[in-house]
Motif scaffolding. Structure first.
Motif, PDB file in Angstrom:
ATOM      1  N   ALA A 162      13.112  35.367 -58.056  1.00 32.86           N
ATOM      2  CA  ALA A 162      12.674  36.738 -58.329  1.00 32.86           C
ATOM      3  C   ALA A 162      12.215  37.450 -57.064  1.00 32.86           C
ATOM      4  CB  ALA A 162      11.545  36.731 -59.362  1.00 32.86           C
ATOM      5  N   SER A 163      11.910  36.685 -56.004  1.00 28.93           N
ATOM      6  CA  SER A 163      11.315  37.290 -54.807  1.00 28.93           C
ATOM      7  C   SER A 163      12.165  37.159 -53.548  1.00 28.93           C
ATOM      8  CB  SER A 163       9.941  36.661 -54.545  1.00 28.93           C
ATOM      9  OG  SER A 163      10.075  35.264 -54.339  1.00 28.93           O
ATOM     10  N   CYS A 164      13.353  36.507 -53.639  1.00 27.26           N
ATOM     11  CA  CYS A 164      14.155  36.297 -52.433  1.00 27.26           C
ATOM     12  C   CYS A 164      15.406  37.174 -52.454  1.00 27.26           C
ATOM     13  CB  CYS A 164      14.537  34.824 -52.293  1.00 27.26           C
ATOM     14  SG  CYS A 164      15.671  34.223 -53.567  1.00 27.26           S
ATOM     15  N   SER A 165      16.086  37.241 -51.309  1.00 28.46           N
ATOM     16  CA  SER A 165      17.347  37.988 -51.208  1.00 28.46           C
ATOM     17  C   SER A 165      18.498  37.124 -51.662  1.00 28.46           C
ATOM     18  CB  SER A 165      17.576  38.424 -49.755  1.00 28.46           C
ATOM     19  OG  SER A 165      17.790  37.275 -48.937  1.00 28.46           O
ATOM     20  N   ALA A 166      19.690  37.734 -51.810  1.00 31.84           N
ATOM     21  CA  ALA A 166      20.871  36.979 -52.230  1.00 31.84           C
ATOM     22  C   ALA A 166      21.222  35.917 -51.199  1.00 31.84           C
ATOM     23  CB  ALA A 166      22.047  37.924 -52.453  1.00 31.84           C
ATOM     24  N   ALA A 167      21.118  36.257 -49.903  1.00 33.99           N
ATOM     25  CA  ALA A 167      21.436  35.288 -48.850  1.00 33.99           C
ATOM     26  C   ALA A 167      20.456  34.122 -48.877  1.00 33.99           C
ATOM     27  CB  ALA A 167      21.412  35.982 -47.491  1.00 33.99           C
ATOM     28  N   GLU A 168      19.163  34.417 -49.081  1.00 32.80           N
ATOM     29  CA  GLU A 168      18.161  33.348 -49.153  1.00 32.80           C
ATOM     30  C   GLU A 168      18.388  32.467 -50.385  1.00 32.80           C
ATOM     31  OE1 GLU A 168      14.378  35.612 -47.019  1.00 32.80           O
ATOM     32  OE2 GLU A 168      14.738  35.852 -49.179  1.00 32.80           O
ATOM     33  N   ALA A 169      18.766  33.084 -51.501  1.00 33.66           N
ATOM     34  CA  ALA A 169      19.036  32.315 -52.719  1.00 33.66           C
ATOM     35  C   ALA A 169      20.232  31.393 -52.527  1.00 33.66           C
ATOM     36  CB  ALA A 169      19.276  33.251 -53.893  1.00 33.66           C
ATOM     37  N   ALA A 170      21.294  31.898 -51.882  1.00 29.95           N
ATOM     38  CA  ALA A 170      22.481  31.073 -51.622  1.00 29.95           C
ATOM     39  C   ALA A 170      22.118  29.899 -50.721  1.00 29.95           C
ATOM     40  CB  ALA A 170      23.580  31.924 -50.996  1.00 29.95           C
ATOM     41  N   GLY A 171      21.315  30.145 -49.693  1.00 24.96           N
ATOM     42  CA  GLY A 171      20.885  29.056 -48.816  1.00 24.96           C
ATOM     43  C   GLY A 171      20.049  28.034 -49.554  1.00 24.96           C
ATOM     44  N   TYR A 172      19.187  28.506 -50.441  1.00 27.30           N
ATOM     45  CA  TYR A 172      18.351  27.597 -51.239  1.00 27.30           C
ATOM     46  C   TYR A 172      19.218  26.669 -52.095  1.00 27.30           C
ATOM     47  CZ  TYR A 172      14.539  26.245 -54.449  1.00 27.30           C
ATOM     48  OH  TYR A 172      13.631  25.547 -55.184  1.00 27.30           O
ATOM     49  N   CYS A 173      20.330  27.195 -52.587  1.00 24.60           N
ATOM     50  CA  CYS A 173      21.246  26.409 -53.437  1.00 24.60           C
ATOM     51  C   CYS A 173      22.308  25.667 -52.624  1.00 24.60           C
ATOM     52  CB  CYS A 173      21.932  27.324 -54.454  1.00 24.60           C
ATOM     53  SG  CYS A 173      20.818  28.144 -55.609  1.00 24.60           S
ATOM     54  N   SER A 174      22.326  25.869 -51.316  1.00 19.64           N
ATOM     55  CA  SER A 174      23.304  25.230 -50.421  1.00 19.64           C
ATOM     56  C   SER A 174      24.734  25.606 -50.791  1.00 19.64           C
ATOM     57  CB  SER A 174      23.136  23.697 -50.444  1.00 19.64           C
ATOM     58  OG  SER A 174      21.833  23.332 -50.048  1.00 19.64           O
ATOM     59  N   VAL A 175      24.952  26.882 -51.108  1.00 20.03           N
ATOM     60  CA  VAL A 175      26.291  27.391 -51.410  1.00 20.03           C
ATOM     61  C   VAL A 175      26.457  28.738 -50.715  1.00 20.03           C
ATOM     62  CG1 VAL A 175      26.435  26.235 -53.656  1.00 20.03           C
ATOM     63  CG2 VAL A 175      25.501  28.559 -53.523  1.00 20.03           C
ATOM     64  N   SER A 176      27.665  29.246 -50.746  1.00 22.16           N
ATOM     65  CA  SER A 176      27.894  30.568 -50.176  1.00 22.16           C
ATOM     66  C   SER A 176      27.390  31.638 -51.134  1.00 22.16           C
ATOM     67  CB  SER A 176      29.383  30.788 -49.919  1.00 22.16           C
ATOM     68  OG  SER A 176      30.089  30.852 -51.152  1.00 22.16           O
ATOM     69  N   ARG A 177      27.208  32.845 -50.595  1.00 22.60           N
ATOM     70  CA  ARG A 177      26.758  33.960 -51.424  1.00 22.60           C
ATOM     71  C   ARG A 177      27.773  34.255 -52.524  1.00 22.60           C
ATOM     72  NH1 ARG A 177      27.051  39.608 -51.309  1.00 22.60           N
ATOM     73  NH2 ARG A 177      25.120  40.666 -51.943  1.00 22.60           N
ATOM     74  N   ALA A 178      29.082  34.152 -52.194  1.00 24.36           N
ATOM     75  CA  ALA A 178      30.133  34.409 -53.184  1.00 24.36           C
ATOM     76  C   ALA A 178      30.078  33.392 -54.320  1.00 24.36           C
ATOM     77  CB  ALA A 178      31.504  34.381 -52.507  1.00 24.36           C
ATOM     78  N   THR A 179      29.830  32.122 -53.975  1.00 18.45           N
ATOM     79  CA  THR A 179      29.744  31.077 -55.007  1.00 18.45           C
ATOM     80  C   THR A 179      28.554  31.330 -55.929  1.00 18.45           C
ATOM     81  OG1 THR A 179      30.761  29.464 -53.528  1.00 18.45           O
ATOM     82  CG2 THR A 179      29.528  28.591 -55.403  1.00 18.45           C
ATOM     83  N   LEU A 180      27.435  31.739 -55.333  1.00 23.27           N
ATOM     84  CA  LEU A 180      26.254  32.052 -56.129  1.00 23.27           C
ATOM     85  C   LEU A 180      26.545  33.186 -57.107  1.00 23.27           C
ATOM     86  CD1 LEU A 180      23.179  31.960 -56.758  1.00 23.27           C
ATOM     87  CD2 LEU A 180      22.873  33.574 -54.864  1.00 23.27           C
ATOM     88  N   LEU A 181      27.187  34.251 -56.632  1.00 28.84           N
ATOM     89  CA  LEU A 181      27.471  35.395 -57.494  1.00 28.84           C
ATOM     90  C   LEU A 181      28.456  35.037 -58.598  1.00 28.84           C
ATOM     91  CD1 LEU A 181      27.648  38.240 -54.812  1.00 28.84           C
ATOM     92  CD2 LEU A 181      25.805  37.784 -56.443  1.00 28.84           C
ATOM     93  N   ARG A 182      29.471  34.188 -58.284  1.00 25.99           N
ATOM     94  CA  ARG A 182      30.426  33.760 -59.329  1.00 25.99           C
ATOM     95  C   ARG A 182      29.702  32.993 -60.430  1.00 25.99           C
ATOM     96  NH1 ARG A 182      34.068  32.720 -54.994  1.00 25.99           N
ATOM     97  NH2 ARG A 182      33.389  30.547 -54.951  1.00 25.99           N
ATOM     98  N   ALA A 183      28.763  32.149 -60.025  1.00 28.30           N
ATOM     99  CA  ALA A 183      28.042  31.328 -61.010  1.00 28.30           C
ATOM    100  C   ALA A 183      27.208  32.192 -61.949  1.00 28.30           C
ATOM    101  CB  ALA A 183      27.157  30.314 -60.290  1.00 28.30           C
TER     102      ALA A 183
END
Length: 493
Positions: free
Chosen positions: A33-54
């Motif tokens: 709820a408090s991080c950016s998309a890039a930070e969230a993708a890094g937290y999940c160890s995936v690319s930003r595109a993979t995060l958005l697809r999920a």
């Protein structure tokens, strides 16, 4: 629709990477709820595109929408359990997610096609769930072997076949010892029954069953009654598939007939006489004890036990449960909508009842008793007792005719007695109520939604909408009720 509901609805269409990402989001919504998309993708160890697809597969159109849902989820987690009405809403949300899930057809087919079923629960709660699954499978004419610990599993390893199914029940699915255990099972198929979160156990099993849960009482207690309702739905699908595969004629006794034909060559002349009696008039024998049945058939009780064991049962009690299948095969199985509506009626009824007298007596009491007049409900009263242990009371459970005969002499005025009678009251229940009427103990009767006729007054009567017939009593709603009663007592402390 909240975050977990969206994930539940999309779960079967997610790949392993999607599930891992969404599991991380559900476990820590405050972070996302408090991080950016890039930070969230890094937290999940995936690319930003993979995060958005999920997240799009879970019907979340953008990362901004995800942040909003996570913020809402975090707020709900902090406020959950603030009132009893909130708790009912939490439970209704959990059960609604089950309604939206697929019909468990894949898992039911796997169970019906397996040569042998093995069950293993990792802790006390999980073993209770395994025991309930075992009893419900038996009602479908399916035998399951419940294993207590890793030592018993080691003994069975050499006899496992590829046609077998090993079902492992765990809340979190994260125990390293459990993962090592599953890796030992090279031969049979494996199925996990866990929380609706991606976990190591579900990933290493061949098949999965997921259950949505919710935390209440400010995160101190997790509602797990939905595990029992998942089992009820799974068994309903098994029965549906059995009827499609072998519809038979009403009252034809197809499950019993199949077992007898399968083992016919092993049956003696006496065995075949017993078999014929049960096939012709099961309704005359189904409710008789082993001694009364033996007298009616003019055979010995040991002859009935030997006959039952030749059919693959552990004894006469299991054989009687197999006969119960015959009445169920001729009646329609309740669909998911009807099932969900029954729970809605339950929650509505509970919110109309004043539990204040019960809560006040539970607070005063030093001893709680959980009682059923019938031994077949021992798993329910024992689980109710286990639920109430955190109240720091002396808690006891008893089931069976002998228990209700001796217990009244031991009750004291300040005791609280929960009497479990899912099929309504009968003479045995009424006699028990009469025997304890001289004391001032508080009696809470838990019964099906049936006319309740008793000559003795009750302090509190809680009735559950009927799901199932006389010999097809789904006990999931009663586990849910017990959990809600406990949560109310905890909230009242």
């Amino acid at each position: 629709m909240n975050l977990e509901e969206r994930i539940a609805q999309a779960y079967d269409n997610l790949n392993n990477t999607d599930r891992r990402i969404l599991s991380l989001i559900v476990q820590d919504p405050a972070h996302f709820a408090s991080c950016s998309a890039a930070e969230a993708a890094g937290y999940c160890s995936v690319s930003r595109a993979t995060l958005l697809r999920a997240i799009r597969k879970a019907d979340i159109p953008s990362f901004a929408a995800l942040k909003y849902l996570c913020g809402t989820q975090h707020q709900e987690i902090r406020e959950t359990g603030s009132t009893i009405r909130d708790i009912y809403k939490e439970y209704e949300s959990v059960l609604y997610q089950l309604l939206l899930k697929p019909s468990f057809e894949k898992q039911a087919k796997l169970i019906l096609e397996s040569r042998k079923i093995y069950l293993y629960g990792t802790g006390n709660e999980q073993k209770a769930i395994a025991g309930y699954l075992k009893s419900r499978l038996l009602e479908c004419g399916i035998l399951a072997q419940e294993l207590f610990d890793e030592g018993e599993i080691d003994f069975c390893l050499s006899s496992l076949k590829k046609e077998d199914l090993f079902i492992v029940i765990s809340l979190s699915g994260t125990s390293p010892a459990l993962i090592r255990l599953v890796h030992k099972l090279h031969v049979p198929g494996t199925m996990s029954l866990t929380r609706l979160k991606d976990n190591p156990l579900s990933l290493c099993c061949d098949h999965q069953l997921y259950v949505s849960t919710a935390s209440v009482l400010e995160g101190e207690y997790e509602l797990v009654g939905a595990f029992y309702t998942v089992i009820d739905l799974l068994i309903g699908k098994c029965r549906d598939l059995q009827q499609i595969a072998d519809p038979g004629e009403p009252g034809s006794g197809s499950s019993l007939r199949r077992q007898i034909l399968k083992h016919y060559s092993r049956l003696s002349e006496t065995d075949r006489y017993i078999a014929q009696a049960f096939l012709q008039k099961p309704e005359n024998l189904i409710d008789l004890s082993i001694s009364r049945c033996a007298r009616q058939l003019h055979v010995s009780p040991s002859a009935l036990t030997r006959f039952a064991m030749k059919l693959g049962c552990e004894g006469y009690a299991q054989f009687r449960a197999l006969i119960h299948v015959e009445e169920k095969e001729s009646s329609p199985v309740q669909n998911n909508i009807d099932w969900y509506r029954s729970y809605q009626v339950l929650f509505s009824l509970l919110q109309e009842i004043s539990f204040a007298p019960l809560l006040e007596r539970v607070n005063r009491a030093s001893r709680l008793f959980f009682v059923s007049a019938y031994s077949r409900y021992i798993s329910v009263v024992s689980e109710m007792m286990r639920m109430f242990l955190p109240l720091h009371k002396s808690a006891y459970f008893y089931a069976g005719e002998e228990a209700v005969a001796y217990l009244p002499d031991l009750l004291e005025d300040e005791d609280v007695v929960f009497v479990f009678a899912p099929q309504g009251n009968d003479k045995r229940i009424d006699d028990f109520l009469k025997s304890i009427s001289f004391s001032n103990c508080f009696v809470c009767m838990i019964s099906a939604l049936l006319p309740f006729l008793s000559s003795e007054p009750l302090d509190l009567l809680v009735q559950v909408p009927g799901i199932g017939e006389k010999h097809d009593m789904q006990l999931g709603p009663f586990y849910v009720l017990a959990e809600l009663l406990y949560v109310q007592c905890r909230a009242n402390e």
